[in-house]
Design a protein around this motif. Structure first.
Motif, PDB file in Angstrom:
ATOM      1  N   ASP A 118     -12.120 -44.147 -66.511  1.00  0.00           N
ATOM      2  CA  ASP A 118     -12.186 -45.503 -67.075  1.00  0.00           C
ATOM      3  C   ASP A 118     -10.797 -46.090 -67.306  1.00  0.00           C
ATOM      4  N   GLY A 119      -9.782 -45.464 -66.697  1.00  0.00           N
ATOM      5  CA  GLY A 119      -8.442 -46.030 -66.743  1.00  0.00           C
ATOM      6  C   GLY A 119      -7.459 -45.346 -67.665  1.00  0.00           C
ATOM      7  N   LEU A 120      -7.912 -44.403 -68.496  1.00  0.00           N
ATOM      8  CA  LEU A 120      -6.963 -43.710 -69.373  1.00  0.00           C
ATOM      9  C   LEU A 120      -5.997 -42.881 -68.519  1.00  0.00           C
ATOM     10  N   PRO A 121      -4.689 -42.936 -68.799  1.00  0.00           N
ATOM     11  CA  PRO A 121      -3.744 -42.165 -67.997  1.00  0.00           C
ATOM     12  C   PRO A 121      -3.805 -40.670 -68.247  1.00  0.00           C
ATOM     13  N   ASP A 122      -4.412 -40.264 -69.365  1.00  0.00           N
ATOM     14  CA  ASP A 122      -4.556 -38.850 -69.701  1.00  0.00           C
ATOM     15  C   ASP A 122      -5.725 -38.733 -70.677  1.00  0.00           C
ATOM     16  N   PRO A 123      -6.488 -37.636 -70.616  1.00  0.00           N
ATOM     17  CA  PRO A 123      -7.650 -37.525 -71.505  1.00  0.00           C
ATOM     18  C   PRO A 123      -7.310 -37.300 -72.976  1.00  0.00           C
ATOM     19  N   PHE A 124      -6.112 -36.766 -73.284  1.00  0.00           N
ATOM     20  CA  PHE A 124      -5.764 -36.496 -74.674  1.00  0.00           C
ATOM     21  C   PHE A 124      -5.190 -37.766 -75.298  1.00  0.00           C
ATOM     22  N   VAL A 125      -5.967 -38.385 -76.200  1.00  0.00           N
ATOM     23  CA  VAL A 125      -5.542 -39.604 -76.894  1.00  0.00           C
ATOM     24  C   VAL A 125      -5.007 -39.197 -78.259  1.00  0.00           C
ATOM     25  N   ARG A 126      -3.676 -39.219 -78.393  1.00  0.00           N
ATOM     26  CA  ARG A 126      -3.033 -38.799 -79.636  1.00  0.00           C
ATOM     27  C   ARG A 126      -2.978 -39.915 -80.674  1.00  0.00           C
ATOM     28  N   ALA A 127      -2.999 -41.166 -80.220  1.00  0.00           N
ATOM     29  CA  ALA A 127      -2.892 -42.304 -81.133  1.00  0.00           C
ATOM     30  C   ALA A 127      -3.839 -43.397 -80.680  1.00  0.00           C
ATOM     31  N   MET A 128      -4.412 -44.109 -81.647  1.00  0.00           N
ATOM     32  CA  MET A 128      -5.302 -45.229 -81.337  1.00  0.00           C
ATOM     33  C   MET A 128      -5.066 -46.315 -82.369  1.00  0.00           C
ATOM     34  N   ASN A 141      -1.118 -38.579 -73.662  1.00  0.00           N
ATOM     35  CA  ASN A 141      -0.049 -37.670 -73.260  1.00  0.00           C
ATOM     36  C   ASN A 141       0.740 -38.199 -72.063  1.00  0.00           C
ATOM     37  N   ALA A 142       0.235 -39.267 -71.433  1.00  0.00           N
ATOM     38  CA  ALA A 142       0.906 -39.797 -70.237  1.00  0.00           C
ATOM     39  C   ALA A 142       1.076 -41.304 -70.311  1.00  0.00           C
ATOM     40  N   GLY A 143       1.215 -41.853 -71.520  1.00  0.00           N
ATOM     41  CA  GLY A 143       1.486 -43.273 -71.636  1.00  0.00           C
ATOM     42  C   GLY A 143       0.492 -44.033 -72.481  1.00  0.00           C
ATOM     43  N   LEU A 144       0.638 -45.363 -72.465  1.00  0.00           N
ATOM     44  CA  LEU A 144      -0.131 -46.276 -73.308  1.00  0.00           C
ATOM     45  C   LEU A 144      -1.104 -47.083 -72.464  1.00  0.00           C
ATOM     46  N   ALA A 145      -2.303 -47.332 -73.004  1.00  0.00           N
ATOM     47  CA  ALA A 145      -3.308 -48.117 -72.300  1.00  0.00           C
ATOM     48  C   ALA A 145      -4.015 -49.035 -73.282  1.00  0.00           C
ATOM     49  N   ARG A 146      -4.559 -50.151 -72.747  1.00  0.00           N
ATOM     50  CA  ARG A 146      -5.299 -51.118 -73.558  1.00  0.00           C
ATOM     51  C   ARG A 146      -6.647 -51.385 -72.907  1.00  0.00           C
ATOM     52  N   LEU A 147      -7.686 -51.448 -73.724  1.00  0.00           N
ATOM     53  CA  LEU A 147      -9.036 -51.696 -73.219  1.00  0.00           C
ATOM     54  C   LEU A 147      -9.202 -53.173 -72.888  1.00  0.00           C
ATOM     55  N   GLU A 148      -9.579 -53.461 -71.642  1.00  0.00           N
ATOM     56  CA  GLU A 148      -9.789 -54.825 -71.181  1.00  0.00           C
ATOM     57  C   GLU A 148     -11.079 -54.884 -70.379  1.00  0.00           C
ATOM     58  N   LYS A 149     -12.083 -55.586 -70.923  1.00  0.00           N
ATOM     59  CA  LYS A 149     -13.368 -55.778 -70.241  1.00  0.00           C
ATOM     60  C   LYS A 149     -14.003 -54.454 -69.830  1.00  0.00           C
ATOM     61  N   GLY A 150     -14.004 -53.507 -70.768  1.00  0.00           N
ATOM     62  CA  GLY A 150     -14.679 -52.240 -70.536  1.00  0.00           C
ATOM     63  C   GLY A 150     -13.888 -51.230 -69.746  1.00  0.00           C
ATOM     64  N   HIS A 151     -12.618 -51.538 -69.425  1.00  0.00           N
ATOM     65  CA  HIS A 151     -11.789 -50.621 -68.641  1.00  0.00           C
ATOM     66  C   HIS A 151     -10.384 -50.608 -69.222  1.00  0.00           C
ATOM     67  N   PHE A 152      -9.750 -49.427 -69.226  1.00  0.00           N
ATOM     68  CA  PHE A 152      -8.398 -49.321 -69.766  1.00  0.00           C
ATOM     69  C   PHE A 152      -7.365 -49.645 -68.697  1.00  0.00           C
ATOM     70  N   SER A 153      -6.403 -50.490 -69.070  1.00  0.00           N
ATOM     71  CA  SER A 153      -5.276 -50.813 -68.209  1.00  0.00           C
ATOM     72  C   SER A 153      -4.054 -50.093 -68.753  1.00  0.00           C
ATOM     73  N   THR A 154      -3.371 -49.375 -67.884  1.00  0.00           N
ATOM     74  CA  THR A 154      -2.222 -48.577 -68.294  1.00  0.00           C
ATOM     75  C   THR A 154      -0.959 -49.420 -68.317  1.00  0.00           C
ATOM     76  N   LEU A 155      -0.185 -49.304 -69.393  1.00  0.00           N
ATOM     77  CA  LEU A 155       1.071 -50.027 -69.528  1.00  0.00           C
ATOM     78  C   LEU A 155       2.214 -49.083 -69.204  1.00  0.00           C
ATOM     79  N   ASN A 156       2.195 -48.529 -67.988  1.00  0.00           N
ATOM     80  CA  ASN A 156       3.246 -47.632 -67.533  1.00  0.00           C
ATOM     81  C   ASN A 156       4.125 -48.341 -66.511  1.00  0.00           C
ATOM     82  N   GLY A 157       5.107 -47.631 -66.004  1.00  0.00           N
ATOM     83  CA  GLY A 157       6.000 -48.194 -64.995  1.00  0.00           C
ATOM     84  C   GLY A 157       7.437 -48.147 -65.463  1.00  0.00           C
ATOM     85  N   PRO A 158       8.361 -48.648 -64.628  1.00  0.00           N
ATOM     86  CA  PRO A 158       9.776 -48.627 -64.995  1.00  0.00           C
ATOM     87  C   PRO A 158      10.035 -49.336 -66.323  1.00  0.00           C
ATOM     88  N   GLY A 159      10.697 -48.648 -67.228  1.00  0.00           N
ATOM     89  CA  GLY A 159      11.000 -49.234 -68.521  1.00  0.00           C
ATOM     90  C   GLY A 159       9.822 -49.269 -69.473  1.00  0.00           C
TER      91      GLY A 159
END
Length: 266
Positions: A118-128, A141-159
């Motif tokens: 469902d878009g999470l970059p890693d199954p272990f969610v340490r913070a919500m 464990n592999a970055g930050l994601a935000r729930l948008e319309k039932g799916h998580f969008s990952t806020l990863n990438g350079p910087g």
């Protein structure tokens, strides 16, 4: 000491080892896991907007009712999850983050699970975090994601966030602070919002005025007068009685009448 939480009464709740400790009026009271709490270990404490206290960890999610803690989400529902955080949204849906993604539990008990599919970059969610606009943020464990319309969008990438995100916090200005293995970051909205022809303005503005009722008026070089608001806008031109579509100045009188200076007169 793995966690601290102050409720609306000023009582401090302490995650101490596997147990929960209440500090009130200068006194400590230990609530032992497996005895005073129907959990094998405590990991997080949360208070919703109704001032209900929730406690979770190994063995489920419990809710404080009077002086008792009652099981709300069973270990079978969690499926072996180690619960890290809780949040209750405006629809009264309980969000549970843990070692196997996120769980959304509706008031009628329906459970919806979110994982890497469902878009999470890693199954272990340490913070919500549930922000003031109702967005669910997940620090994994592999970055930050935000729930948008039932799916998580990952806020990863350079910087952006690529390492473990360990904690999230939203301040009074709506900034989201992200604590990660590679440092601290602040996410904020733009300071200025730009309105131009791309946003629906008819042409270049020449003057802007806010009247006594809080309405914003915009005069243009060649397109007339616009009453501008978030709920909708209305454009007045020479067809509506203006002397000219070139507006130089705007003011209002105490009785609410609007004075408009145009190239052809007042």
């Amino acid at each position: 000491i793995a966690g601290l939480f102050v409720d609306h009464t000023g009582t401090l709740w302490i995650v101490a080892g596997v147990d929960l400790v209440e500090f009130h009026n200068g006194k400590f009271r230990v609530l032992t896991a497996g005895k005073d709490l129907p959990l094998s270990a405590v990991r997080t404490v949360y208070e919703d907007r109704h001032n209900n206290l929730w406690v979770a960890g190994f063995g489920g999610v419990v809710k404080k009712q009077g002086e008792q803690f009652v099981m709300v989400v069973t270990p079978a529902t969690l499926g072996g999850d180690i619960v890290t955080h809780l949040a209750l949204d405006d629809r009264e849906h309980l969000w549970i983050s843990g070692s196997n993604g996120l769980i959304e539990r509706s008031p009628d008990g329906h459970v919806n699970r979110f994982g890497m599919g469902d878009g999470l970059p890693d199954p272990f969610v340490r913070a919500m975090w549930l922000d003031r606009d109702g967005n669910i943020w997940a620090g994994t464990n592999a970055g930050l994601a935000r729930l948008e319309k039932g799916h998580f969008s990952t806020l990863n990438g350079p910087g952006r966030f690529q390492d473990q995100v360990r904690c999230l916090f939203e301040d009074r200005e709506g900034n989201l602070w992200v604590g990660a293995s590679d440092g601290l970051a602040r996410m904020r909205d733009d300071v200025f919002t730009v309105y131009g022809t791309n946003e629906g303005l008819p042409s270049d503005p020449d003057t802007v005025y806010e009247d006594r009722q809080g309405r914003v008026w915009i005069g243009f070089l060649d397109s007339g007068l616009l009453q501008f608001s978030a709920g909708g806008s209305h454009l007045f031109t020479a067809r509506d009685g203006l002397r000219s579509n070139e507006i130089f100045s705007i003011s209002d009188e105490r009785d609410g009448d609007l004075l408009i200076g145009t190239r052809e007169g007042l």
